[in-house]
Scaffold this motif. Structure first.
Motif, mmCIF file in Angstrom:
data_model
loop_
_atom_site.group_PDB
_atom_site.id
_atom_site.type_symbol
_atom_site.label_atom_id
_atom_site.label_comp_id
_atom_site.label_asym_id
_atom_site.label_seq_id
_atom_site.Cartn_x
_atom_site.Cartn_y
_atom_site.Cartn_z
ATOM 1 N N UNK A 112 0.780 -1.231 0.000
ATOM 2 C CA UNK A 112 0.000 0.000 0.000
ATOM 3 C C UNK A 112 0.811 1.278 0.000
ATOM 4 N N UNK A 117 3.184 3.919 -2.023
ATOM 5 C CA UNK A 117 3.500 4.314 -3.395
ATOM 6 C C UNK A 117 3.988 5.763 -3.396
ATOM 7 N N UNK A 121 9.167 9.683 -2.708
ATOM 8 C CA UNK A 121 10.148 10.660 -3.195
ATOM 9 C C UNK A 121 11.141 10.901 -2.067
ATOM 10 N N UNK A 154 -1.146 11.049 2.238
ATOM 11 C CA UNK A 154 0.215 11.449 1.881
ATOM 12 C C UNK A 154 0.930 11.941 3.138
ATOM 13 N N UNK A 196 14.437 13.986 3.751
ATOM 14 C CA UNK A 196 12.979 14.058 3.779
ATOM 15 C C UNK A 196 12.457 13.031 2.786
ATOM 16 N N UNK A 197 11.542 12.204 3.247
ATOM 17 C CA UNK A 197 10.925 11.197 2.390
ATOM 18 C C UNK A 197 9.435 11.482 2.346
ATOM 19 N N UNK A 198 8.886 11.630 1.154
ATOM 20 C CA UNK A 198 7.437 11.796 1.028
ATOM 21 C C UNK A 198 6.867 10.524 0.420
ATOM 22 N N UNK A 199 5.713 10.106 0.920
ATOM 23 C CA UNK A 199 5.145 8.852 0.417
ATOM 24 C C UNK A 199 3.633 8.826 0.593
ATOM 25 N N UNK A 200 2.994 8.020 -0.231
ATOM 26 C CA UNK A 200 1.552 7.845 -0.177
ATOM 27 C C UNK A 200 1.253 6.455 0.371
ATOM 28 N N UNK A 201 0.322 6.389 1.312
ATOM 29 C CA UNK A 201 -0.051 5.100 1.892
ATOM 30 C C UNK A 201 -1.548 4.888 1.693
ATOM 31 N N UNK A 202 -1.895 3.692 1.230
ATOM 32 C CA UNK A 202 -3.298 3.331 1.093
ATOM 33 C C UNK A 202 -3.691 2.501 2.307
ATOM 34 N N UNK A 224 1.774 2.775 9.785
ATOM 35 C CA UNK A 224 2.702 2.205 8.794
ATOM 36 C C UNK A 224 3.881 3.145 8.576
ATOM 37 N N UNK A 281 7.941 2.589 9.259
ATOM 38 C CA UNK A 281 8.968 2.759 8.225
ATOM 39 C C UNK A 281 9.991 3.810 8.651
ATOM 40 N N UNK A 291 7.103 12.461 11.698
ATOM 41 C CA UNK A 291 6.139 12.193 10.632
ATOM 42 C C UNK A 291 5.201 13.379 10.519
ATOM 43 N N UNK A 292 4.948 13.796 9.303
ATOM 44 C CA UNK A 292 4.135 14.979 9.032
ATOM 45 C C UNK A 292 3.013 14.543 8.090
#
Lengths: 95, 95
Positions: free
Chosen positions: A35, A37, A40, B5, B44-50, B60, B64, B79-80
């Motif tokens: 889940x 995706x 960046x 996000x 900085x890591x940006x990510x999308x979680x479903x 989650x 990570x 975490x933001x």
């Protein structure tokens, strides 16, 4: 003179390949984390600026963000004012 | 399932030497930029979680952040939640 604390977030521009982000996504598959995706990976620089007012301080930071901390051709820099207003939580340290 | 996000900010812990931050401070002296101090350089890591709900998604991301994106011994991860609420401005791209 007052001191102001800022953060500069530097991330690959949309559409620019992000090999680190792809590597993270592939690792997550191997680790059975589902889940996730759109990863960046970029940099974050936090800094304190002493200036007569916040606009002057921010102008300094925006110049540094553009000229020193990022490559504007492939990266997007955003400036964030720090002060506890952002919806941020600390992650507990693992033992 | 909804997508959320997030951003994970990873910075050296207070008191941990940050050679990159020191290097930036020294460069600024050479560039005649005054009044900048306390520079910390991180990722900085940006990510999308479903996930079914935001708490599950955030759990989650926090896992990570702790287990993969940072070394908790020397780094602090926060975490933001992203969504336009943070006081962030884009830095205009240099030509």
């Amino acid at each position: 003179m007052t001191t102001y604390r800022f953060a500069v977030n530097v991330l690959p521009r949309d559409g620019i390949l992000d090999p680190q982000g792809r590597a993270v996504e592939q690792s997550l598959d191997h680790l059975d984390v589902a889940g996730v995706a759109g990863v960046r990976v970029g940099r974050r620089v936090e800094l304190t600026v002493e200036a007569p007012d916040e606009n002057t301080a921010r102008a300094t930071v925006e110049r540094l963000a553009r000229d020193l901390f990022s490559n504007p051709l492939i990266e997007q820099a955003t400036v964030e004012t720090l002060g506890g207003a952002a919806p941020t939580t600390r992650v507990a340290a693992a033992r």
